[in-house]
Design an enzyme around this catalytic site. Structure first.
Site, PDB file in Angstrom:
ATOM      1  N   HIS A 136      26.639  39.435  41.077  1.00 32.46           N
ATOM      2  CA  HIS A 136      26.785  40.758  40.473  1.00 32.46           C
ATOM      3  C   HIS A 136      28.267  41.135  40.475  1.00 32.46           C
ATOM      4  O   HIS A 136      29.109  40.367  40.905  1.00 32.46           O
ATOM      5  CB  HIS A 136      25.965  41.799  41.240  1.00 32.46           C
TER       6      HIS A 136
ATOM      7  N   THR B   7      31.963  40.928  36.385  1.00 38.67           N
ATOM      8  CA  THR B   7      32.863  39.897  35.868  1.00 38.67           C
ATOM      9  C   THR B   7      32.999  38.755  36.869  1.00 38.67           C
ATOM     10  O   THR B   7      32.995  38.960  38.079  1.00 38.67           O
ATOM     11  CB  THR B   7      34.269  40.463  35.594  1.00 38.67           C
ATOM     12  N   ARG B   8      33.150  37.537  36.326  1.00 34.95           N
ATOM     13  CA  ARG B   8      33.471  36.347  37.121  1.00 34.95           C
ATOM     14  C   ARG B   8      34.475  35.500  36.328  1.00 34.95           C
ATOM     15  O   ARG B   8      34.316  35.300  35.118  1.00 34.95           O
ATOM     16  CB  ARG B   8      32.224  35.500  37.386  1.00 34.95           C
TER      17      ARG B   8
ATOM     18  N   LYS C 249      39.079  46.201  37.893  1.00 36.33           N
ATOM     19  CA  LYS C 249      38.582  45.493  39.073  1.00 36.33           C
ATOM     20  C   LYS C 249      39.650  44.585  39.683  1.00 36.33           C
ATOM     21  O   LYS C 249      40.323  43.836  38.988  1.00 36.33           O
ATOM     22  CB  LYS C 249      37.359  44.654  38.679  1.00 36.33           C
TER      23      LYS C 249
ATOM     24  N   HIS D 141      38.452  35.440  49.331  1.00 34.84           N
ATOM     25  CA  HIS D 141      38.231  34.931  50.685  1.00 34.84           C
ATOM     26  C   HIS D 141      38.923  35.824  51.716  1.00 34.84           C
ATOM     27  O   HIS D 141      39.838  35.410  52.419  1.00 34.84           O
ATOM     28  CB  HIS D 141      38.698  33.487  50.814  1.00 34.84           C
TER      29      HIS D 141
ATOM     30  N   CYS E 218      29.803  42.094  48.160  1.00 31.47           N
ATOM     31  CA  CYS E 218      29.045  40.896  47.818  1.00 31.47           C
ATOM     32  C   CYS E 218      29.248  39.878  48.929  1.00 31.47           C
ATOM     33  O   CYS E 218      29.867  40.177  49.964  1.00 31.47           O
ATOM     34  CB  CYS E 218      29.448  40.331  46.458  1.00 31.47           C
TER      35      CYS E 218
ATOM     36  N   LYS F  15      31.166  30.253  37.582  1.00 35.27           N
ATOM     37  CA  LYS F  15      31.600  29.681  36.306  1.00 35.27           C
ATOM     38  C   LYS F  15      30.829  28.406  35.955  1.00 35.27           C
ATOM     39  O   LYS F  15      30.764  28.003  34.808  1.00 35.27           O
ATOM     40  CB  LYS F  15      33.107  29.409  36.347  1.00 35.27           C
TER      41      LYS F  15
END
Length: 388
Positions: A45, A48-49, A270, A275, A320, A354
């Site tokens: 979710h 965007t990725r 965004k 990490h 997330c 992706k």
């Protein structure tokens, strides 16, 4: 005889693609998801990725990405909506950083078009970035982003149209691998099929007998900021996706920040740390889903030096999870000891979305044929067999 050829456990990014690919190839598919379709509780979710081919993580991924691009376009055509937006991407860092050297290694090995920009070149192309003189950027015009929620829903819709049975708000309580069938208990019902796909994301350790893989779950926060200038300055026509390694002084803590162009209808833009190691080995069922002011301020303070016009107030934030492996490579292949009855699609380590359509294709290959033409040896779950 089983009523199903294969049961897919987990219908997020990877599971939905697997269900779609399997059903499209004539398999009798049951898909089971513990939450609602395209839910905001896992790792699929956030609107965007990033999608890119010049892959700094490892050149071995590039052939999978080339195929993924083809499949993203096919999925968009099938659903009648553009899922992949090609707005370009910047991989930024010092010349000896892994992000820069790895991106260039992949681009050169696979002859991918790219452009190396020094600070002056980046200012001319994208003046929003305040790039220090000791850093550079690698630009890939063919990169961009996909919408994860729309992608999951597209795969679910096409899976159902091809005959897949999809059950939501149904938890799998037990999995038992037998000599000729895999038996499940889900929502109190006993089920069986010759093959099972496990695509449970951060919940990978919840299934008895399949819980020994070294997957550590990281809590991640993402934020939408109101720019100090117009949001139009960050529209996709003027601003790319980016990942910036070590955008701070030498000797400081390792930091990587990434972000996206402004999306139509959003008040903010965004951005997030990639990490963020401040909250690791979390339990997905008890995850803290609120975001503190200090978590946002840490990002805002960094952006003030790197993307100063973006470092405005916080519009909203989300949480997330990254279910990661020790080597940051995926767990994709047959589960050791399952006699080919269990296919794992796990451990995507924060960089897997992706690959969604090609992972779906690979899983279908493994279920139907027991092998795939794609080179996934470096992703085999066998590499951790001795650590279980």
């Amino acid at each position: 005889m089983s009523d199903y050829d294969v049961i897919v456990i987990g219908l997020g990014g990877m599971g939905s693609a697997a269900a779609h690919s399997l059903a499209a190839r004539g398999q009798r598919v049951l898909g089971i998801e513990q939450f609602t379709p395209a839910h905001p509780l896992g790792s699929s979710h956030g609107a965007t990725r990033i999608v890119r081919k010049a892959y700094f993580e490892k050149p071995d991924y590039v052939p999978l990405l080339i195929r993924a691009y083809q499949l993203w376009d096919e999925l968009s055509a099938a659903i009648g909506a553009q899922l992949l937006t090609r707005c370009g991407a910047l991989m930024i860092g010092r010349p000896d950083s892994a992000v820069v050297t790895g991106t260039l290694a992949s681009a050169r090995r696979w002859s991918l078009p790219h452009e190396v920009l020094d600070p002056a070149g980046l200012r001319a192309k994208y003046p929003q970035f305040a790039l220090p003189e000791d850093q550079l950027a690698v630009y890939e015009a063919d990169a961009g982003f996909v919408n994860p929620e729309a992608s999951v829903l597209a795969n679910l819709e096409l899976a159902a149209a091809s005959g897949a049975e999809l059950r939501f708000e149904t938890a799998v309580e037990q999995v038992e691998v037998g000599s000729d069938q895999v038996r499940l208990v889900a929502g109190g019902e006993h089920l069986k099929a010759p093959r099972v796909v496990v695509a449970t994301g951060a919940w990978a350790g919840r299934l008895a007998g399949l819980d020994g893989y070294p997957i550590q779950v990281q809590r991640q926060t993402v934020h939408w900021l109101r720019p100090r200038t117009s949001v139009a300055d960050f529209d996709a026509e003027r601003f790319p996706v980016y990942l910036w390694s070590h955008p701070v002084a030498p000797g400081a803590d390792r930091l990587e920040v990434y972000g996206f162009p402004h999306q139509a209808g959003d008040e903010g833009v965004k951005a997030a740390f990639y990490h963020d190691w401040s909250d690791v080995d979390v339990d997905p069922d008890t995850l803290r889903r609120t975001v503190s002011e200090s978590e946002f301020q840490r990002l805002q303070q960094l952006l003030a030096h790197t993307l100063p016009d973006l470092a405005g107030e916080c519009v909203t934030s989300q949480v997330c999870m990254y279910p990661g492996t020790p080597d940051d490579d995926f767990l994709l292949g047959m589960a050791p000891g399952s006699s080919g009855r269990v296919v794992l699609a796990l451990g995507f380590s924060g960089h897997g979305f992706k690959f969604v359509p090609v992972v779906g294709e690979i899983v279908a290959d493994l279920v139907i044929d027991g092998a795939t033409r794609h080179d996934i040896g470096f992703l085999s779950p066998d590499r951790f067999a001795g650590r279980r």
